[in-house]
Enzyme design. Sequence first.
Site, mmCIF file in Angstrom:
data_model
loop_
_atom_site.group_PDB
_atom_site.id
_atom_site.type_symbol
_atom_site.label_atom_id
_atom_site.label_comp_id
_atom_site.label_asym_id
_atom_site.label_seq_id
_atom_site.Cartn_x
_atom_site.Cartn_y
_atom_site.Cartn_z
ATOM 1 N NE ARG A 54 42.087 32.774 48.183
ATOM 2 C CZ ARG A 54 43.187 33.302 48.724
ATOM 3 N NH1 ARG A 54 44.352 32.673 48.661
ATOM 4 N NH2 ARG A 54 43.146 34.475 49.327
ATOM 5 N N GLY A 55 42.987 35.296 45.409
ATOM 6 C CA GLY A 55 43.711 36.450 45.940
ATOM 7 C C GLY A 55 43.853 37.451 44.801
ATOM 8 C CB ALA A 56 42.975 41.041 44.643
ATOM 9 N NE ARG A 91 36.934 34.779 42.407
ATOM 10 C CZ ARG A 91 37.409 34.708 43.652
ATOM 11 N NH1 ARG A 91 38.680 34.439 43.870
ATOM 12 N NH2 ARG A 91 36.609 34.914 44.680
ATOM 13 C CD GLN A 203 38.673 32.203 51.124
ATOM 14 O OE1 GLN A 203 37.915 31.999 52.075
ATOM 15 N NE2 GLN A 203 38.230 32.641 49.963
ATOM 16 C CG ASP A 244 39.440 40.995 46.800
ATOM 17 O OD1 ASP A 244 39.315 40.917 48.039
ATOM 18 O OD2 ASP A 244 39.918 40.091 46.103
ATOM 19 C CG ASN A 254 39.252 41.908 52.177
ATOM 20 O OD1 ASN A 254 39.899 41.454 51.233
ATOM 21 N ND2 ASN A 254 39.455 41.515 53.405
ATOM 22 C CE LYS A 255 36.799 35.942 50.206
ATOM 23 N NZ LYS A 255 35.998 35.611 48.994
#
Length: 367
Positions: A54-56, A91, A203, A244, A254-255
């Site tokens: 995960r993570g862009a 995603r 996270q 992201d 973002n998150k």
Amino acid sequence: MKIDGVPYRSVWVDPEDGWSVRILDQTRLPWTVEILRLTDERQVAHAIKSMQVRGAPLIGAVAAYGLALALRRDDSDAALEAVAAMLGRTRPTAINLRWALDRMLRALRPVAPGRRAAAAYAAAADIAEDDVETCRRIGQHGLPLLQAIAARKPGKRVNILTHCNTGWIATVDYGTALSVIYQAHDSGLPVHVWVDETRPRNQGSALTAWELGKHGVPHTVIADNAGGHLMQHGEVDIVLVGTDRVTRQGDVANKIGTYLKALAAHDNGVPFWVALPHSTLDMSVRDGVREIPIEERDAREVLETTGQTWDGRVETVRTAAPGSAGLNPAFDVTPARLVTGLITERGRCEASETGLRGLYPEFAAAA
Ligand SMILES: CSC[C@@H](O)[C@@H](O)C(=O)COP(=O)(O)O
């Protein structure tokens, strides 16, 4: 970066067989460091969807290797296009996934079948190396912000609030916002990080706290709702987050929960900076709130939580009332007006079209 003294990246080709792809299973962190071996594009798609990776920036790099794995079996034009499309659907919010797959397609379409798999591994390795150097530079360009704060309060710690995980495991190495923090810590600045728990998937408390702990960076995990209170009491010098997708006008996806932090920072005069690599820029969209697709994940992630029991078992338990429904938007968009500035591998700029055009004239032309 290192885990217990051993250097790792977040994705690599197995040095023994020379073709399978290795990742750290992030769904097992912080309890277990487990390395997975991916051998085909379906496993790669599963790893991205299930957030084993995960993570862009990282999902872009792993998808690139997924294409290379697929082309080992079938390197026809049809397979190339179909696998890229399939991986691109895993995603929706982070633009880095599409950026990496588009870069792969541009590199591979002109290559004759028969030579495409080797070319794909080389192109994926370029993406990974690009990300490592980009993230290292982001850290360098963010460092003066923390040095300036430290200079204003000699002998006192620099308190940084961060959200989600923007560290080396969210990229190929170094991280985005955490790259700034690592470089500050390594240079001797007395940094301390408020780590937002980042519900529903934690996270922050699971991944960021683990990474910072492994690197020896002082940090404290806080509930997502605590940031505003800490800002009101002068306990936050700066908010540093990743993203992201950043739009042409500087809006930041973002998150989920990032927007609330930006509102609280704005109300309290706390600078709110966003770190991003070039692969996170999407000059094709302007208004992030209207145009960025927001991933909606399984409501169970909200209704349940996963943790370790005191006797060492990792278990998932329901925390919501039986029978209640849940809703799980995974990202939100912070409008550019709430962003103090952007930290990129080319330097810092205002979160605006003018600021981005200054650093990325070539992207402005494409927009
Ligand atoms: C690499 S930092 C930018 C973002 O990717 C990060 O902050 C984030 O929102 C990650 O979301 P995730 O859902 O864990 O992939």
